[in-house]
Design a protein around this motif. Structure first.
Motif, mmCIF file in Angstrom:
data_model
loop_
_atom_site.group_PDB
_atom_site.id
_atom_site.type_symbol
_atom_site.label_atom_id
_atom_site.label_comp_id
_atom_site.label_asym_id
_atom_site.label_seq_id
_atom_site.Cartn_x
_atom_site.Cartn_y
_atom_site.Cartn_z
ATOM 1 N N HIS A 278 0.828 -1.204 0.000
ATOM 2 C CA HIS A 278 0.000 0.000 0.000
ATOM 3 C C HIS A 278 0.872 1.268 0.000
ATOM 4 O O HIS A 278 0.491 2.290 -0.574
ATOM 5 N N VAL A 279 2.052 1.184 0.636
ATOM 6 C CA VAL A 279 2.960 2.338 0.640
ATOM 7 C C VAL A 279 3.508 2.575 -0.757
ATOM 8 O O VAL A 279 3.594 3.715 -1.230
ATOM 9 N N ARG A 280 3.860 1.498 -1.477
ATOM 10 C CA ARG A 280 4.399 1.647 -2.827
ATOM 11 C C ARG A 280 3.346 2.205 -3.785
ATOM 12 O O ARG A 280 3.639 3.050 -4.633
ATOM 13 N N LEU A 281 2.089 1.735 -3.632
ATOM 14 C CA LEU A 281 1.017 2.251 -4.486
ATOM 15 C C LEU A 281 0.774 3.737 -4.233
ATOM 16 O O LEU A 281 0.585 4.526 -5.171
ATOM 17 N N TYR A 282 0.795 4.136 -2.959
ATOM 18 C CA TYR A 282 0.592 5.548 -2.624
ATOM 19 C C TYR A 282 1.688 6.420 -3.246
ATOM 20 O O TYR A 282 1.423 7.488 -3.784
ATOM 21 N N ARG A 283 2.929 5.971 -3.148
ATOM 22 C CA ARG A 283 4.033 6.751 -3.710
ATOM 23 C C ARG A 283 3.923 6.887 -5.216
ATOM 24 O O ARG A 283 4.195 7.953 -5.789
ATOM 25 N N ARG A 284 3.544 5.803 -5.899
ATOM 26 C CA ARG A 284 3.408 5.872 -7.359
ATOM 27 C C ARG A 284 2.307 6.834 -7.777
ATOM 28 O O ARG A 284 2.452 7.610 -8.727
ATOM 29 N N LEU A 285 1.162 6.791 -7.051
ATOM 30 C CA LEU A 285 0.063 7.709 -7.371
ATOM 31 C C LEU A 285 0.468 9.154 -7.109
ATOM 32 O O LEU A 285 0.131 10.062 -7.875
ATOM 33 N N ALA A 286 1.203 9.374 -6.022
ATOM 34 C CA ALA A 286 1.654 10.728 -5.700
ATOM 35 C C ALA A 286 2.587 11.263 -6.787
ATOM 36 O O ALA A 286 2.507 12.429 -7.187
ATOM 37 N N TYR A 288 2.573 10.304 -9.896
ATOM 38 C CA TYR A 288 1.796 10.461 -11.136
ATOM 39 C C TYR A 288 1.052 11.793 -11.152
ATOM 40 O O TYR A 288 1.012 12.502 -12.164
ATOM 41 N N TRP A 289 0.435 12.150 -10.016
ATOM 42 C CA TRP A 289 -0.380 13.372 -9.976
ATOM 43 C C TRP A 289 0.460 14.629 -9.790
ATOM 44 O O TRP A 289 0.090 15.704 -10.260
#
Length: 424
Positions: A278-286, A288-289
């Protein structure tokens, strides 16, 4: 007694034959003594190698593989015999799984390196040209990052073997020198060496361990062998006849360069534990945006480059491998721009000195330390570069230092000397 007197009278009456016979016997005795001494050296080296071969290894550990690139044409065609008599027995007795690859023509080693499978050691048996071909083929591979970590051994068999002065103790005996180099591979001590990446506008990059030379001294040195019939005067003759060209000889170009780079720490990076999903997904989304602003690399900012218009009798760009300092804190290559105001007498004298020390930078030259440079030549420039004593067409090039790119096996005594010199 009468027979002795008669023999002495005979020798006196035929003194020319007596002198010739004494010289022949003296030469023959010296030759036989040298052969016997070389055989003793080989025997002692094989016994030392046998000790390595007798060492026990765990049953689950595979035998180390070593790939030897041998240039039989080196040393005027004597390299194959020198290798088979002095180096091959040591390598086979050491317990290594040896594969010998013999090159048949110039440039073949570069192609063979592209097809080489995994190996634990790379051994180069030849001279400067063979070293350059092997490292160029190695560093042109798509997986060069992994293959450049393979330790490299160098067995000096060529007419010019510049790296041997750095890696092994000096020896006037060729057999002893080859044996020292081969045993150094078994002992396992290595030193990191710099590499120059030299890239033209269209060609693939060429890699060098020693450096690049462009100028009149190099051009004259190439022609020294043409005056073989003059014996010890051939070097001076080659440089003297070179002065018959247009004088003074000037080589003009533009040099753009970056200063030395600070050496990063060699301490291994600590491996971080992988964060949760979940930490890796959050970082990737951050990312991206809100992507971070692009930073301009420091090395390409215009303020760091310096430009110089040069007119020189010879330009050389050299690594520090000849005078290796294992404790230095900056990485750079040495650029020597020699003054073009040289008399013909100075040219002949310096030319002889440069035959033994090509990297000599005479008094009055401009010396620059750089991590990267671009050499721009005027359109229509003729002549050749000397890259690790191999001839290449002169053209605009970019030269980049790859610090501590390759590790070469080194005699432990030589490594100890380097460390002591650095402390002093």
């Amino acid at each position: 007694m009468a027979r002795v007197v008669s023999a002495l009278k005979t020798l006196r009456n035929h003194w020319k034959k007596t002198t010739a016979g004494a010289c022949l016997l003296s030469w023959g005795g010296s030759w036989l003594h040298g052969k016997h001494r070389d055989n003793l050296l080989r025997r002692a080296a094989c016994q030392e190698a046998q000790a390595f071969g007798n060492q026990l290894i765990p049953s689950n550990m595979p035998v180390k593989k070593a790939t030897v690139f041998l240039n039989p044409a080196a040393c005027k065609g004597k390299a194959r015999t020198l290798f088979e008599k002095n180096a091959a027995p040591i390598l086979h007795l050491s317990g290594l799984d040896i594969t010998v690859v013999k090159t048949d023509y110039e440039g073949q080693a570069k192609k063979l390196l592209e097809l080489m499978e995994n190996t634990d050691l790379i051994i180069i048996a030849g001279g400067d040209g063979t070293v350059q071909e092997v490292i160029t083929g190695l560093l042109r591979r798509a997986d060069e990052a992994a293959f450049s970590k393979i330790p490299i051994g160098f067995i000096p068999l060529g007419k010019t073997s510049t790296l041997s002065h750095t890696l092994y103790p000096e020896s006037m005996n060729q057999v002893q020198h080859i044996i020292n180099a081969t045993l150094a591979i078994l002992k396992g001590e290595t030193v990191p060496l710099d590499v120059l990446q030299i890239k033209g506008e269209k060609e693939q990059p060429v890699f060098a361990m020693t450096g690049l030379r462009w100028g009149s001294y190099r051009d004259a040195a190439v022609k020294v062998s043409n005056y073989w019939y003059l014996g010890p005067l051939k070097t001076k003759a080659a440089h003297f006849f070179s002065t018959f060209k247009e004088w003074p000889q000037r080589h003009q170009a533009a040099l753009i360069y970056l200063g030395p780079a600070e050496r990063p720490s060699e301490e291994p990076e600590e491996k971080r534990s992988r964060p949760p999903l979940h930490v890796r997904l959050y970082r990737r989304l951050a990312l991206y945006w809100s992507p971070p602003p692009k930073e301009i690399p420091q090395e390409v900012t215009q303020d760091n480059w310096e430009e110089l218009k040069i007119s020189t009798i010879e330009l050389s760009i050299a690594t520090q491998n000849r005078q290796l300092d294992l404790t230095r804190t900056e990485d750079f290559m040495n650029i020597c721009i020699e003054a073009d105001t040289v008399s013909k007498g100075q040219f002949v004298n310096r030319g002889s000195q440069k035959m033994s020390d090509p990297q000599m930078c005479p008094e009055g030259s401009q010396c620059i330390q750089a991590s990267k440079c671009i050499l721009q030549l005027p359109e229509g420039t003729e002549g050749s570069f000397g890259i690790d004593n191999e001839e290449y067409e002169a053209m605009p090039v970019e030269v980049k230092l790859l610090p501590r790119k390759l590790r070469f096996f080194c005699d432990p005594r030589r490594r100890e000397q380097m460390l002591r010199a650095a402390v002093q």
